[in-house]
Design a protein around this motif. Structure first.
Motif, PDB file in Angstrom:
ATOM      1  N   VAL A 194      -9.576  -8.232  13.344  1.00 43.60           N
ATOM      2  CA  VAL A 194      -9.053  -6.896  13.068  1.00 43.60           C
ATOM      3  C   VAL A 194      -7.893  -6.960  12.071  1.00 43.60           C
ATOM      4  O   VAL A 194      -7.784  -6.141  11.149  1.00 43.60           O
ATOM      5  N   TYR A 195      -7.001  -7.953  12.240  1.00 40.10           N
ATOM      6  CA  TYR A 195      -5.818  -8.059  11.388  1.00 40.10           C
ATOM      7  C   TYR A 195      -5.920  -9.301  10.479  1.00 40.10           C
ATOM      8  O   TYR A 195      -4.958 -10.045  10.311  1.00 40.10           O
TER       9      TYR A 195
ATOM     10  N   SER B 157      -8.709   1.295  24.543  1.00 36.73           N
ATOM     11  CA  SER B 157      -9.208  -0.085  24.623  1.00 36.73           C
ATOM     12  C   SER B 157     -10.408  -0.293  23.713  1.00 36.73           C
ATOM     13  O   SER B 157     -10.553  -1.351  23.078  1.00 36.73           O
TER      14      SER B 157
ATOM     15  N   LEU C 252      -9.359 -12.758  23.124  1.00 37.04           N
ATOM     16  CA  LEU C 252      -8.638 -11.630  22.536  1.00 37.04           C
ATOM     17  C   LEU C 252      -8.023 -12.004  21.195  1.00 37.04           C
ATOM     18  O   LEU C 252      -8.012 -11.207  20.247  1.00 37.04           O
TER      19      LEU C 252
ATOM     20  N   GLU D 285      -2.296  -6.822  21.056  1.00 33.85           N
ATOM     21  CA  GLU D 285      -2.609  -5.934  19.918  1.00 33.85           C
ATOM     22  C   GLU D 285      -1.334  -5.373  19.312  1.00 33.85           C
ATOM     23  O   GLU D 285      -1.188  -5.309  18.075  1.00 33.85           O
ATOM     24  N   ASN D 286      -0.370  -4.963  20.186  1.00 34.31           N
ATOM     25  CA  ASN D 286       0.910  -4.481  19.656  1.00 34.31           C
ATOM     26  C   ASN D 286       1.633  -5.581  18.883  1.00 34.31           C
ATOM     27  O   ASN D 286       2.245  -5.326  17.832  1.00 34.31           O
TER      28      ASN D 286
ATOM     29  N   GLY E 200      -4.578  -7.552  26.306  1.00 35.00           N
ATOM     30  CA  GLY E 200      -5.133  -6.843  25.151  1.00 35.00           C
ATOM     31  C   GLY E 200      -4.135  -5.902  24.522  1.00 35.00           C
ATOM     32  O   GLY E 200      -3.935  -5.910  23.296  1.00 35.00           O
ATOM     33  N   ASN E 201      -3.469  -5.074  25.349  1.00 34.13           N
ATOM     34  CA  ASN E 201      -2.508  -4.106  24.805  1.00 34.13           C
ATOM     35  C   ASN E 201      -1.279  -4.791  24.232  1.00 34.13           C
ATOM     36  O   ASN E 201      -0.800  -4.433  23.151  1.00 34.13           O
TER      37      ASN E 201
ATOM     38  N   THR F 291      -9.865  -0.939  19.649  1.00 37.03           N
ATOM     39  CA  THR F 291      -9.663  -2.283  19.096  1.00 37.03           C
ATOM     40  C   THR F 291     -10.984  -3.025  18.997  1.00 37.03           C
ATOM     41  O   THR F 291     -11.242  -3.731  18.004  1.00 37.03           O
ATOM     42  N   ARG F 292     -11.846  -2.885  20.018  1.00 41.68           N
ATOM     43  CA  ARG F 292     -13.143  -3.572  19.981  1.00 41.68           C
ATOM     44  C   ARG F 292     -14.027  -3.032  18.862  1.00 41.68           C
ATOM     45  O   ARG F 292     -14.724  -3.793  18.178  1.00 41.68           O
TER      46      ARG F 292
ATOM     47  N   LYS G 138      -0.058  -6.066  15.581  1.00 40.58           N
ATOM     48  CA  LYS G 138       0.177  -4.917  14.718  1.00 40.58           C
ATOM     49  C   LYS G 138       1.595  -4.917  14.149  1.00 40.58           C
ATOM     50  O   LYS G 138       1.808  -4.600  12.966  1.00 40.58           O
TER      51      LYS G 138
ATOM     52  N   LEU H  49      -8.626 -10.214  17.574  1.00 39.22           N
ATOM     53  CA  LEU H  49      -7.538  -9.636  16.806  1.00 39.22           C
ATOM     54  C   LEU H  49      -7.404 -10.299  15.441  1.00 39.22           C
ATOM     55  O   LEU H  49      -6.924  -9.673  14.477  1.00 39.22           O
TER      56      LEU H  49
END
Length: 449
Positions: A324-325, A252, A317, A358-359, A354-355, A255-256, A362, A321
């Motif tokens: 991040v992406y 967890s 979230l 994020e998947n 979150g999971n 990602t943060r 991604k 993300l």
């Protein structure tokens, strides 16, 4: 140099000594009782024989003019046999002594017998000649005269027979004790084998060669072994929870931390905006740490008494993300009413969204969609889908296991979906994997309210 020996306390030694002492005590008690019964039996046999010979005793009394000659049966039983006899009155004062007793100087037999006559037979006396005698009391009435006759027999022969019988009894007792000793050792060895086995299995568990004790123990040890197995299972489960919690926390926080790194590299943000966004991520990290520590202590239990708003959390979230992406330029859409709530803990919802999100970010090509609603059956439904390659049917059942990944080309540990599955199960819910209308993966989470 003085040597000191310290003896270890052994339960087996205590049981062995106690059992042997009880057997010895009971054995010697029985031997003593048998000897007494043997002596009494001999005494009774002699008494019965003397009663049968009363006419002969009376004949001897007749010879000494102690009874009148008015009975023919005395003449018929007048034999030359002589007896050691003392005649006593009712006060046990000696009034006559047979010739054979007089030859031995036994003139105070009645007085000596009077001192022990209240005891239980057999009567055993040391008389004036310093010899031991068995004394037989015959209370008879002859020619209307009452007599207390004391008939004495030399105890030497009877003592020899009694000693011989006692020796045989104690020798047999010694043999029984020897056999009992061997049987006790065998019983102790046989009885302690389960404990030795228990010790060996505990050593194997301690060394990591085994995870639990076997079940085929005697009934007396079943409660102990079952309690130990429960303790081992609880310890193993707790250790696994801590290990999973650390893995989940690392997953967890990854990602943060990536979001923080992205924020610091974003030149479009001024210092204050970057600091504010970084603090938001740090706040989420703090929440995740507390959440995972609580899970490590309590295990996975759905906390349905709480309610958490879905839309604000999904928005936070998504913003993280996006950072991040940011190279993907993801087109994100959320179909979640503002009043929509998740029937559980905020940390659980953060892990789920979150999971899954994020998947999706991604694996997607350019689109991610999240929706939440209540079904007609009164269930909370959360859907996360993307336009990526999707999940092939063959691994859809296994992908929720820890360490199993759908795409090995991209970095990851295969933890996220396993965490989601554990959370959903804790709420008695269900997680399904289907093909999205966006032609990617579609994760459907259903939780009863």
């Amino acid at each position: 140099m003085q040597l000191k020996f310290k003896f270890k306390r052994r339960l087996l030694t205590r049981l062995f000594l106690t059992s042997l002492s009880i057997i010895a005590l009971v054995g010697f008690g029985l031997a003593w009782l048998v000897n007494i019964l043997y002596a009494q039996n001999n005494y009774n046999e002699e008494t019965a024989q003397l009663i049968a010979e009363i006419p002969k005793v009376a004949a001897e009394l007749k010879e000494n003019n102690l009874i009148p000659d008015d009975s023919q049966w005395l003449t018929e039983n007048n034999t030359p046999k002589r007896y050691i006899i003392a005649s006593c009155n009712e006060a046990f004062t000696q009034i006559w002594t047979s010739s054979l007793a007089a030859d031995r100087g036994l003139f105070d037999t009645c007085e000596r017998f009077n001192q022990i006559r209240t005891d239980a037979p057999p009567y055993y006396l040391t008389l004036a000649d310093n010899k031991n005698y068995f004394v037989y009391l015959l209370s008879v009435e002859i020619a209307k005269n009452k007599y207390n006759l004391l008939v004495m027999k030399d105890a030497q022969k009877l003592e020899q027979e009694l000693n011989k019988f006692s020796h045989r009894t104690y020798w047999r007792l010694a043999m029984v004790l020897g056999l009992a000793f061997v049987l006790l050792i065998s019983a102790a060895y046989w009885g302690m084998r389960p404990l030795v086995r228990l010790r060996n299995e505990l050593q194997q568990v301690s060394s990591g060669k085994a995870k639990a004790l076997s079940n085929d123990y005697p009934v007396e040890l079943e409660g102990v072994t079952q309690a130990l197995n429960q303790l081992l299972q609880q310890s193993s489960a707790q250790q696994e929870r801590y290990q999973n919690a650390m893995n989940d926390l690392a997953h967890s926080l990854k990602t943060r931390l990536a979001a923080v790194h992205a924020i610091t590299d974003d030149s479009s943000l001024d210092k204050n905006s970057a600091s504010e966004k970084i603090m938001q991520q740090v706040s989420q990290m703090d929440l995740l740490v507390k959440y995972q520590l609580k899970r490590a202590m309590l295990g996975r239990k759905g906390l349905k008494q709480q309610q958490t708003s879905v839309a604000p959390l999904v928005e936070q979230l998504a913003q993280m993300l996006f950072k991040v992406y940011r190279d993907k330029q993801v087109n994100f859409s959320a179909n979640i009413p503002q009043e929509q709530v998740f029937p559980g803990d905020k940390g659980d919802l953060m892990e789920l969204c979150g999971n899954l999100m994020e998947n999706a970010f991604k694996m997607c090509i350019s689109q991610v969609a999240v929706s939440a609603y209540y079904s007609d059956n009164g269930e909370f439904v959360l859907i996360v889908e993307d336009d990526g390659p999707g999940v092939v049917d063959i691994i859809r059942q296994r992908i929720v296991e820890r360490g199993v990944r759908a795409d090995t080309q991209k970095p990851g540990q295969g933890i996220g979906l396993a965490v989601c599955h554990e959370i959903v199960i804790s709420y008695n819910g269900h997680m399904a994997i289907e093909t999205s209308d966006l032609e990617g993966a579609k994760f459907i989470i259903t939780i009863p309210i």
